[in-house]
Write a protein that holds these residues in place. Structure first.
Motif, PDB file in Angstrom:
ATOM      1  N   UNK A  93       0.850  -1.192   0.000  1.00 16.05           N
ATOM      2  CA  UNK A  93       0.000   0.000   0.000  1.00 16.05           C
ATOM      3  C   UNK A  93       0.888   1.245   0.000  1.00 16.05           C
ATOM      4  N   UNK A  94       0.410   2.277  -0.701  1.00 14.84           N
ATOM      5  CA  UNK A  94       1.137   3.550  -0.783  1.00 14.84           C
ATOM      6  C   UNK A  94       0.358   4.596   0.001  1.00 14.84           C
ATOM      7  N   UNK A  95       1.040   5.322   0.854  1.00 10.50           N
ATOM      8  CA  UNK A  95       0.404   6.379   1.626  1.00 10.50           C
ATOM      9  C   UNK A  95       1.088   7.708   1.355  1.00 10.50           C
ATOM     10  N   UNK A  96       0.326   8.797   1.447  1.00 12.44           N
ATOM     11  CA  UNK A  96       0.886  10.138   1.347  1.00 12.44           C
ATOM     12  C   UNK A  96       1.020  10.679  -0.067  1.00 12.44           C
ATOM     13  N   UNK A  97       0.550   9.960  -1.080  1.00 18.38           N
ATOM     14  CA  UNK A  97       0.594  10.446  -2.454  1.00 18.38           C
ATOM     15  C   UNK A  97      -0.825  10.631  -2.976  1.00 18.38           C
ATOM     16  N   UNK A  98      -0.989  11.620  -3.841  1.00 16.05           N
ATOM     17  CA  UNK A  98      -2.310  11.858  -4.438  1.00 16.05           C
ATOM     18  C   UNK A  98      -2.462  11.017  -5.698  1.00 16.05           C
ATOM     19  N   UNK A  99      -3.710  10.936  -6.184  1.00 17.77           N
ATOM     20  CA  UNK A  99      -3.965  10.219  -7.436  1.00 17.77           C
ATOM     21  C   UNK A  99      -3.143  10.829  -8.574  1.00 17.77           C
ATOM     22  N   UNK A 100      -3.073  12.152  -8.623  1.00 25.96           N
ATOM     23  CA  UNK A 100      -2.324  12.831  -9.688  1.00 25.96           C
ATOM     24  C   UNK A 100      -0.830  12.513  -9.610  1.00 25.96           C
ATOM     25  N   UNK A 101      -0.277  12.461  -8.405  1.00 29.00           N
ATOM     26  CA  UNK A 101       1.148  12.152  -8.245  1.00 29.00           C
ATOM     27  C   UNK A 101       1.482  10.736  -8.689  1.00 29.00           C
ATOM     28  N   UNK A 102       0.487   9.878  -8.711  1.00 31.23           N
ATOM     29  CA  UNK A 102       0.681   8.483  -9.112  1.00 31.23           C
ATOM     30  C   UNK A 102       0.235   8.212 -10.547  1.00 31.23           C
ATOM     31  N   UNK A 103      -0.240   9.239 -11.220  1.00 31.33           N
ATOM     32  CA  UNK A 103      -0.707   9.055 -12.596  1.00 31.33           C
ATOM     33  C   UNK A 103      -2.061   8.392 -12.682  1.00 31.33           C
ATOM     34  N   UNK A 104      -2.767   8.337 -11.575  1.00 28.50           N
ATOM     35  CA  UNK A 104      -4.075   7.662 -11.558  1.00 28.50           C
ATOM     36  C   UNK A 104      -5.216   8.593 -11.957  1.00 28.50           C
ATOM     37  N   UNK A 105      -4.947   9.877 -12.071  1.00 30.68           N
ATOM     38  CA  UNK A 105      -5.960  10.804 -12.574  1.00 30.68           C
ATOM     39  C   UNK A 105      -6.053  10.714 -14.104  1.00 30.68           C
ATOM     40  N   UNK A 106      -4.976  10.286 -14.746  1.00 34.33           N
ATOM     41  CA  UNK A 106      -4.934  10.031 -16.192  1.00 34.33           C
ATOM     42  C   UNK A 106      -4.268   8.673 -16.386  1.00 34.33           C
ATOM     43  N   UNK A 107      -4.998   7.602 -16.097  1.00 25.87           N
ATOM     44  CA  UNK A 107      -4.378   6.272 -16.073  1.00 25.87           C
ATOM     45  C   UNK A 107      -3.901   5.800 -17.448  1.00 25.87           C
ATOM     46  N   UNK A 132     -19.222  -5.591 -10.353  1.00 27.50           N
ATOM     47  CA  UNK A 132     -18.059  -5.261 -11.171  1.00 27.50           C
ATOM     48  C   UNK A 132     -17.076  -4.429 -10.376  1.00 27.50           C
ATOM     49  N   UNK A 133     -15.866  -4.398 -10.866  1.00 19.70           N
ATOM     50  CA  UNK A 133     -14.848  -3.514 -10.309  1.00 19.70           C
ATOM     51  C   UNK A 133     -13.915  -3.108 -11.430  1.00 19.70           C
ATOM     52  N   UNK A 134     -13.283  -1.971 -11.233  1.00 23.47           N
ATOM     53  CA  UNK A 134     -12.346  -1.458 -12.221  1.00 23.47           C
ATOM     54  C   UNK A 134     -10.985  -1.285 -11.578  1.00 23.47           C
ATOM     55  N   UNK A 135      -9.978  -1.824 -12.225  1.00 23.00           N
ATOM     56  CA  UNK A 135      -8.598  -1.632 -11.817  1.00 23.00           C
ATOM     57  C   UNK A 135      -8.029  -0.516 -12.677  1.00 23.00           C
ATOM     58  N   UNK A 136      -7.481   0.506 -12.021  1.00 25.39           N
ATOM     59  CA  UNK A 136      -6.873   1.633 -12.712  1.00 25.39           C
ATOM     60  C   UNK A 136      -5.374   1.574 -12.468  1.00 25.39           C
ATOM     61  N   UNK A 137      -4.604   1.668 -13.546  1.00 27.32           N
ATOM     62  CA  UNK A 137      -3.151   1.592 -13.433  1.00 27.32           C
ATOM     63  C   UNK A 137      -2.562   2.918 -13.891  1.00 27.32           C
ATOM     64  N   UNK A 138      -1.684   3.462 -13.051  1.00 22.18           N
ATOM     65  CA  UNK A 138      -1.066   4.753 -13.338  1.00 22.18           C
ATOM     66  C   UNK A 138       0.382   4.626 -13.758  1.00 22.18           C
ATOM     67  N   UNK A 139       1.184   5.546 -13.263  1.00 16.52           N
ATOM     68  CA  UNK A 139       2.591   5.623 -13.639  1.00 16.52           C
ATOM     69  C   UNK A 139       3.400   4.478 -13.047  1.00 16.52           C
ATOM     70  N   UNK A 140       4.585   4.295 -13.631  1.00 16.37           N
ATOM     71  CA  UNK A 140       5.542   3.350 -13.065  1.00 16.37           C
ATOM     72  C   UNK A 140       6.108   3.991 -11.804  1.00 16.37           C
ATOM     73  N   UNK A 141       6.143   3.237 -10.715  1.00 23.83           N
ATOM     74  CA  UNK A 141       6.636   3.763  -9.444  1.00 23.83           C
ATOM     75  C   UNK A 141       8.154   3.867  -9.439  1.00 23.83           C
ATOM     76  N   UNK A 142       8.806   2.847  -9.951  1.00 20.69           N
ATOM     77  CA  UNK A 142      10.262   2.933 -10.102  1.00 20.69           C
ATOM     78  C   UNK A 142      10.691   2.017 -11.242  1.00 20.69           C
TER      79      UNK A 142
END
Length: 191
Positions: A65-79, A92-102
């Protein structure tokens, strides 16, 4: 699962399940889910490939789990990828994938639609989700052989392969205008 809809940089692909008679004599199951792609004729789909792809979706595991980051900082606002699964009970459920973390591990930020929690997922299947196209599941392994017309021997090798042509024209329902290839006869332009 009833369906899986994947949206990535290449567009959207909707996989759907159809219960069919099992033709595998080594299995005790009388019915299996065959997976097809909406808008693509069944005869053009490799169901073994689609079944593996959809099955692998269930293997995505969160690493932490990641704490202290926003959706935008993780690329999840524009997946880069969204994958919506519709289960047999209709939920149903949706998996959203954002930026590469490292870049060292290739892990990506991800989030499920029913939670605000951001977590990391391994790269393997995420890379497949990010790049998949319907052509990846094409059941066509070869095209019908070209039959040379009488008098075309000068264009063929000993095994019947076309080695030279004056022009090659491709036309059909997928081409608004015919595509014409013209043989390059200039020695200095040939490589």
């Amino acid at each position: 699962m009833k369906s899986l809809t994947v949206t990535n940089k290449n567009g959207t692909i909707e996989f759907y399940a159809v219960k069919e008679k099992n033709t595998d004599s080594t299995s005790s199951n009388t019915e299996v889910n065959s997976w097809y792609i909406k808008g693509v004729g069944k005869k053009y789909i490799s169901t073994s490939e689609t079944s593996t792809f959809v099955s692998d979706f269930g293997t995505i595991n969160s690493v932490r789990e990641i704490e202290g980051l926003t959706l935008a900082e993780c690329g999840l606002n524009k997946p880069s990828v969204t994958a919506k699964a519709v289960l047999n009970d209709g939920s149903n459920y949706t998996l959203t994938i954002g930026d590469m973390a490292d870049s060292l591990t290739g892990r990506h930020y991800a989030k499920l639609s029913d939670s605000e929690t951001i977590f990391l997922v391994e790269s393997g299947y995420v890379d497949e989700l990010a790049n998949v196209t319907a052509l990846d599941f094409d059941a066509t392994v070869s095209t019908p052989a070209y039959e040379a017309p009488d008098g075309a021997d000068e264009y063929l090798s000993d095994d019947g392969t076309i080695t030279y042509f004056d022009t090659l024209t491709i036309k059909g329902k997928n081409f608004d205008d015919p595509v014409v290839f013209v043989s390059n006869t200039e020695e200095e332009l040939s490589s």
